[in-house]
Design an enzyme around this catalytic site. Structure first.
Site, PDB file in Angstrom:
ATOM      1  N   ASP A 139      24.075 -80.909  -3.624  1.00  0.00           N
ATOM      2  CA  ASP A 139      23.671 -80.331  -2.348  1.00  0.00           C
ATOM      3  C   ASP A 139      24.140 -81.291  -1.255  1.00  0.00           C
ATOM      4  O   ASP A 139      23.521 -82.323  -1.009  1.00  0.00           O
ATOM      5  CB  ASP A 139      22.151 -80.150  -2.312  1.00  0.00           C
ATOM      6  CG  ASP A 139      21.677 -79.576  -0.977  1.00  0.00           C
ATOM      7  OD1 ASP A 139      22.447 -79.610   0.002  1.00  0.00           O
ATOM      8  OD2 ASP A 139      20.520 -79.114  -0.919  1.00  0.00           O
ATOM      9  N   LYS A 187      25.046 -77.629   7.340  1.00  0.00           N
ATOM     10  CA  LYS A 187      24.733 -78.246   8.636  1.00  0.00           C
ATOM     11  C   LYS A 187      25.924 -78.469   9.577  1.00  0.00           C
ATOM     12  O   LYS A 187      26.058 -77.770  10.565  1.00  0.00           O
ATOM     13  CB  LYS A 187      23.933 -79.521   8.423  1.00  0.00           C
ATOM     14  CG  LYS A 187      22.500 -79.189   7.945  1.00  0.00           C
ATOM     15  CD  LYS A 187      21.593 -80.381   7.996  1.00  0.00           C
ATOM     16  CE  LYS A 187      20.128 -79.978   7.890  1.00  0.00           C
ATOM     17  NZ  LYS A 187      19.643 -79.781   6.519  1.00  0.00           N
ATOM     18  N   PHE A 237      15.310 -81.904  -1.185  1.00  0.00           N
ATOM     19  CA  PHE A 237      15.130 -80.762  -0.272  1.00  0.00           C
ATOM     20  C   PHE A 237      16.354 -79.862  -0.345  1.00  0.00           C
ATOM     21  O   PHE A 237      17.483 -80.333  -0.203  1.00  0.00           O
ATOM     22  CB  PHE A 237      14.923 -81.234   1.174  1.00  0.00           C
ATOM     23  CG  PHE A 237      14.664 -80.087   2.112  1.00  0.00           C
ATOM     24  CD1 PHE A 237      13.397 -79.509   2.186  1.00  0.00           C
ATOM     25  CD2 PHE A 237      15.689 -79.552   2.892  1.00  0.00           C
ATOM     26  CE1 PHE A 237      13.154 -78.421   3.026  1.00  0.00           C
ATOM     27  CE2 PHE A 237      15.447 -78.467   3.732  1.00  0.00           C
ATOM     28  CZ  PHE A 237      14.193 -77.906   3.796  1.00  0.00           C
TER      29      PHE A 237
END
Ligand SMILES: *Cc1c(COP(=O)(O)O)cnc(C)c1O
Length: 404
Positions: A226, A255, A141
């Site tokens: 990532d 995040k 993702f």
């Protein structure tokens, strides 16, 4: 002057928000540390961390202080002008990592968009315009822009939005032979999460990550990590790549970078950055002083022995509690992940019940996450109190009891 406050409830969501989410039935209105309160004043323990974002809990005093101070000083300049917080944050990220250059953006998807564009641009400038293949992984993702969602490994998220960016190949995660079968001289990058987050809290094996590094070197492709979810202390190290003894060429993080304030970063080397020139890429908000000041404070706190060394002890408390729940209810087949990114995999006879467990947990006063339909995910504050873990796990045990 105070405007009259309109009354809104969970039902308002179904009328005014684009129906791309199915939020819980309660509406949080206040948070402090690892506790959250809803409109009715009911208290919850937060094991979700806003999906691995609020790494220092809610309204951490130092973050609030920086928000107020910088908020009264300078919010935004655009990239027509640089600013001190961005320069300080970039310098500190460089000092703490493999990187020498930083690009700031506002979300994980934007940092990844920049990373994938840079990988293609670098290959086109240094090697060949035909060197554009990106290798990525099933269940990966990387965000929801059309490019990032296409690099992501779940076609259901990218289908239906028209033609997709071309030359992206997906192979199984942790399967080096599958990568060897598709990598060639036209490959510009391999994109991987060191621990797949949304894809089920699945850590990469050391042999896999080391093998990817070797393949990238052999084919002059860039290794892109990532770390949007795994970065900023989540794994017990500042970045998860440190567990593998392998440095990437490009790393993205978001995040937890701002502890809840939107900000993201793409990190790379001098050599790779050197293909870029003014105008090649950009953003209006990215690297704004308010976001960067808050991220600088978050980084100062997270990148300390005190916080990073505390992650493993907290993980142990979670894992022990989950094992006790499993001993009683025979519900998990595996507890996996790293640091405070924890996945509890439901046994086949409970498959598909993740969402029911989320709802049951909310009813008992604990916020948790799923990662797919069969994995319960915990991504709490890195500084969550032991007593909060204990109480939250007692509530979670009652939720499990109500569902199995
Ligand atoms: C959440 C996430 C993203 C997307 O970040 P946004 O801020 O939602 O755009 C990208 N990659 C990974 C690994 C993520 O967990």
């Amino acid at each position: 002057m105070t405007a009259e406050k309109m009354t809104v409830t969970r039902a308002t969501f179904d009328k005014v928000i684009l129906p791309v989410y199915a939020p819980a039935q309660f509406v949080p209105v206040k948070g402090k540390g690892s506790r959250v309160w809803d409109q009715q004043g009911k208290e919850y323990i937060d094991f979700s961390g806003g999906i691995a974002v609020t790494a220092l809990g809610h309204c951490h005093p130092a973050l609030v202080e920086t928000l107020k101070t910088q908020g009264e000083t300078l919010w935004h300049t655009s990239n027509v002008f640089t600013n001190e917080p961005a320069l300080r944050l970039a310098s500190k990220l460089i000092a703490a990592t493999f990187a020498k250059r930083v690009f700031f953006a506002n979300s994980g998807a934007e940092a990844n968009e920049a990373a994938f564009k840079l990988a293609r641009y670098y290959a086109a400038h240094r090697h060949s315009p035909y060197k554009s293949k990106i290798i990525a992984f099933h269940n990966g993702f990387h965000g929801r822009t059309l490019f990032t969602v296409s690099v992501g490994g779940q076609p259901k998220y990218s289908d239906g939005f028209g033609p997709k960016p071309a030359d992206i190949v997906h192979v199984p995660f942790n399967d080096l032979a599958a990568v060897k079968a598709v990598i060639d001289d036209h490959t510009c990058a391999i994109v991987v999460e060191p621990i797949q987050g949304e894809g089920g809290v699945m850590p990469a094996t050391p042999e896999f990550i080391q093998g990817l590094r070797e393949l990238c070197d052999q084919y002059k492709a860039l290794l892109v990590f990532d770390e949007v979810q795994t970065g900023m202390g989540r794994s017990g190290k500042l970045f998860a790549y440190e567990h593998y003894g392998v440095a990437p060429d490009i790393l993205t993080t978001a995040k937890a970078l701002g502890g809840g304030f939107p900000v993201s970063a793409m990190l790379t080397t001098d050599e790779i950055a050197s293909v870029m020139a003014p105008g090649a890429h950009g953003t209006t908000y990215g690297g704004n002083p308010l976001a960067c000041a808050i991220a600088e404070t978050a980084l100062d706190i997270i990148n300390t022995e005190e916080v990073l060394d505390g992650v493993e002890a907290r993980r142990q408390q979670f894992v022990t509690a989950l094992q006790a729940i499993d001993a009683k209810f025979d519900i998990f087949s595996e507890i996996r992940g790293k640091g405070l990114l924890i996945g509890a995999v439901l046994k086949p006879q409970h498959a598909g019940k993740a969402r029911d467990l989320l709802n049951a947990a909310a009813a008992q006063g604990v916020m948790i996450l799923n990662a797919g339909t069969d994995v319960i995910r915990f991504a709490p504050s890195l500084v969550i109190e032991s007593t909060d873990i204990e109480e939250g796990m007692a509530r979670f045990a009652r939720a499990v009891e109500s569902v199995v």
